[in-house]
Design a protein around this motif. Structure first.
Motif, short mmCIF file in Angstrom:
data_model
loop_
_atom_site.label_atom_id
_atom_site.label_comp_id
_atom_site.label_asym_id
_atom_site.label_seq_id
_atom_site.Cartn_x
_atom_site.Cartn_y
_atom_site.Cartn_z
N PHE A 264 -0.79 16.23 2.37
CA PHE A 264 -1.08 16.31 3.88
C PHE A 264 0.20 17.83 4.16
N TYR A 265 0.96 16.89 3.20
CA TYR A 265 2.72 17.58 3.41
C TYR A 265 3.09 17.82 1.91
N PRO A 266 1.67 18.95 1.03
CA PRO A 266 2.44 19.10 -0.39
C PRO A 266 3.58 19.31 -0.69
N LYS A 267 5.23 19.98 0.32
CA LYS A 267 5.69 20.61 -0.09
C LYS A 267 7.03 19.77 -0.06
N GLU A 268 6.50 18.49 1.46
CA GLU A 268 7.67 17.94 1.80
C GLU A 268 7.83 16.84 0.43
N ARG A 269 9.02 16.58 0.42
CA ARG A 269 9.68 15.03 0.14
C ARG A 269 9.26 13.43 0.92
N ALA B 18 -1.43 22.47 -6.34
CA ALA B 18 -1.67 23.56 -5.46
C ALA B 18 -3.71 23.56 -4.40
N GLY B 19 -3.18 23.55 -3.19
CA GLY B 19 -4.43 23.01 -2.86
C GLY B 19 -5.38 22.18 -2.69
N ASN B 20 -4.76 21.23 -2.77
CA ASN B 20 -5.17 19.54 -2.62
C ASN B 20 -6.85 19.60 -3.60
N MET B 21 -6.36 20.92 -4.62
CA MET B 21 -8.24 20.95 -5.47
C MET B 21 -8.23 20.02 -6.40
N GLU B 22 -8.90 20.42 -7.73
CA GLU B 22 -9.63 19.65 -8.54
C GLU B 22 -9.36 20.28 -9.98
N ASN B 23 -9.63 19.76 -11.32
CA ASN B 23 -9.73 21.05 -12.87
C ASN B 23 -10.91 20.52 -12.66
N TYR C 150 1.34 -0.75 -0.11
CA TYR C 150 -0.22 -0.16 -0.01
C TYR C 150 1.01 1.51 0.08
N GLU C 151 2.05 0.94 -0.31
CA GLU C 151 2.61 2.52 -0.38
C GLU C 151 2.13 3.72 -1.66
N TYR C 152 2.27 3.65 -2.64
CA TYR C 152 1.29 3.87 -2.96
C TYR C 152 0.69 4.88 -2.14
N ASP C 153 -0.55 4.11 -1.85
CA ASP C 153 -1.46 5.21 -1.49
C ASP C 153 -1.09 6.07 -0.57
N ILE C 154 0.37 5.55 0.67
CA ILE C 154 0.36 6.41 2.05
C ILE C 154 0.91 7.37 1.13
N HIS C 155 1.83 7.22 -0.08
CA HIS C 155 2.74 7.79 0.06
C HIS C 155 1.99 9.59 -0.41
N SER C 156 0.17 8.61 -1.39
CA SER C 156 -0.23 9.90 -1.99
C SER C 156 -1.07 10.95 -0.74
N LEU C 157 -1.71 10.39 0.53
CA LEU C 157 -2.34 10.69 0.61
C LEU C 157 -1.44 11.48 2.44
N VAL C 158 -0.38 11.43 2.87
CA VAL C 158 0.88 11.99 3.94
C VAL C 158 1.26 13.42 2.42
N LYS C 159 1.48 13.22 1.42
CA LYS C 159 2.45 13.92 0.43
C LYS C 159 0.42 15.37 0.60
#
Length: 483
Positions: A22-27, A398-403, A11-20
């Motif tokens: 919450f923390y969009p500026k962090e690697r 940006a802002g975890n929004m949408e198109n 579940y690495e991909y799902d966890i990476h996406s969710l952590v990112k």
């Protein structure tokens, strides 16, 4: 940088996406990855997934592992609860990190459920805000009404890729090359494109072609004669009797001329998109678009004069150093033009974008988006008589929004819906173009052309062979369904 210690990579991909999210500026890296030189770890996150529970930094959450889909959802919900508590914030889209937020409400409506049930389901299943769940459900209902009118059986759409632009924008990560550097190879590129198009036409002759989309890049970087050549090939090679839409991205105003627009019109192109991205000159200069706001207006008015009555315009929310008042002014200027469609993109900067690869040069520049700004765009679209008809999400928005695509009644971009909802196949030609074969029962086969133009020219036969194998899978799947 955030370091995640995880006892399984399933579940690495799902966890990476969710952590990112919450923390969009962090690697975000996992245990096997190494920190870069001089990179500081903000914090580590220890996650253990067991048969019925998930432990995050010592906090235990119940999860359901009856099947992988349910497991993914409950794991993401558990992690969401932890991260929401840690950051003291919620995400407008909750645990949803995929590209298609309309998928679940479409399923519910297709099964006979109501819009209210779809909204409540999204809130419960994904912790989506009521506002976003309502938006996704509205779009899903409109998409269903449009899709149900189309003859989708044994059908496909055609994408034609023109990977050239006047200049490359600061945020761009698409397959796009400055047209000035490729003038000598353009005719060779069109030779290869024609070869690929004629191959597709022959292989797909027993399928119904529904929509055609020419994108890029900026297709109107081609001359009027070159556009005429490509569209003449399409008319000669394909059966266009069932085609409901031909759309060309006119894109950059500095690439639009009267003779090009007249060429498109002569070849029955009904829909074009003129894409200012912003009506703020300071931003256009910063991001590297070598045109003026005045040129946007002139190009739009010229297209109307030539006879185009289905014109979409693209905007990007969250562009470099833009403020909410800048967006308000942009929307006001767009409203005066009265477009038939408006696509609002939330800025999503990929790794290959110059804004990322040359970070030090732009470290003082901010990219800001919020629910308030997105609501501003929705309200402005409604005032123009434009309503949401398709949507999708991307990583690093940006802002975890949408198109969101908005349009007036009867001006929906049908290709956009077909592309996003995986209801029929997309055959794509050109450098960087990706064909997508819908094989049924959730199975999809993709055939990607190489992005580099020179490599595409040298390996066109390889691209065609790869596409042929994918088409064979599609044929086999269709034959199985019919038998």
């Amino acid at each position: 940088m955030i370091h995640v210690q995880l006892n399984t990579d399933e579940y690495e991909y799902d966890i990476h996406s969710l952590v990112k999210a919450f923390y969009p500026k962090e690697r975000v890296i996992f245990q096997e990855e190494q920190a870069r030189p001089n990179e500081v770890i903000s914090f580590s996150l220890a996650i253990r997934i067991m048969p019925d529970t998930m432990e995050v930094e010592g906090q235990v959450y119940e999860i359901d592992t009856t099947n992988r889909s349910v497991a993914r959802n409950t794991i993401k919900k558990a992690l969401y609860c932890y991260l929401s508590k840690r950051t003291n914030k919620t995400l407008p889209w909750g645990t949803l990190t995929g590209v298609r937020p309309t998928k679940r409400p479409m399923e519910i409506i297709r099964q006979g459920g109501t819009g209210i049930q779809a909204i409540e389901d999204m809130e419960k299943m994904y912790y989506t805000s009521r506002q976003k769940a309502s938006l996704a459900t509205r779009v899903a209902a409109r998409e269903i009404s449009l899709l149900d009118k189309l003859p989708l059986e044994r059908s496909y759409s055609l994408y034609i890729g023109i990977p050239f632009c006047p200049t490359r924008c600061l945020y761009c990560s698409f397959t796009s090359y400055p047209i000035g550097a490729w003038q000598e190879q353009l005719e060779e590129y069109l030779d290869c494109l024609e070869k690929e198009l004629r191959y597709i036409a022959e292989k797909m002759k027993d399928f119904r072609l529904l929509t055609i989309y020419m994108g890029g890049g900026t297709p109107t970087t081609l001359s009027a004669g070159q556009l005429d050549r490509v569209l003449s090939v399409v008319e000669d090679a394909f059966d266009l009797s069932a085609v409901t839409e031909i759309c060309v991205e006119a894109g950059r105003p500095d690439s639009i001329t009267r003779d090009k627009l007249e060429t498109l019109k002569r070849h029955h192109v009904g829909r074009i998109s003129i894409n200012p991205q912003t009506m703020q000159q300071k931003t256009l200069d910063l991001i590297g678009r070598k045109h003026t706001v005045k040129q946007v207006v002139e190009s739009f008015q010229l297209a109307r004069l030539v006879g185009f009555d289905d014109i979409n315009m693209d905007l990007i929310v969250g562009l470099m150093d833009e403020t909410p008042s800048d967006m308000e002014d942009t929307l006001s200027q767009i409203a005066q033009l009265k477009p038939d469609g408006l696509t609002v993109h939330s800025l999503a900067i990929k790794r290959a974008a110059r804004f990322n690869t040359d970070k030090e040069a732009y470290e003082d520049i901010t990219c800001y988006n919020s629910e308030g700004i997105m609501q501003m765009t929705m309200d402005a679209a409604a005032q123009m008589g434009l309503w949401p008809y398709y949507m999708y999400r991307q990583k690093n928005m940006a802002g975890n929004m949408e198109n969101v695509g908005y349009c007036s009644e009867g001006h929906e971009g049908i290709y956009n819906i077909l592309m996003m909802e995986d209801v029929h196949s997309i055959l794509a030609a050109g450098a960087g173009a990706i064909s997508k074969m819908i094989l049924g029962e959730g199975r999809i086969s993709r055939a990607a052309n190489v992005k580099d133009v020179t490599t595409y020219l040298n390996r066109i036969d390889d691209m065609i062979e790869k596409k042929g194998k994918a088409i064979s899978l599609l044929m086999a799947a269709c034959n199985m369904e019919e038998s």
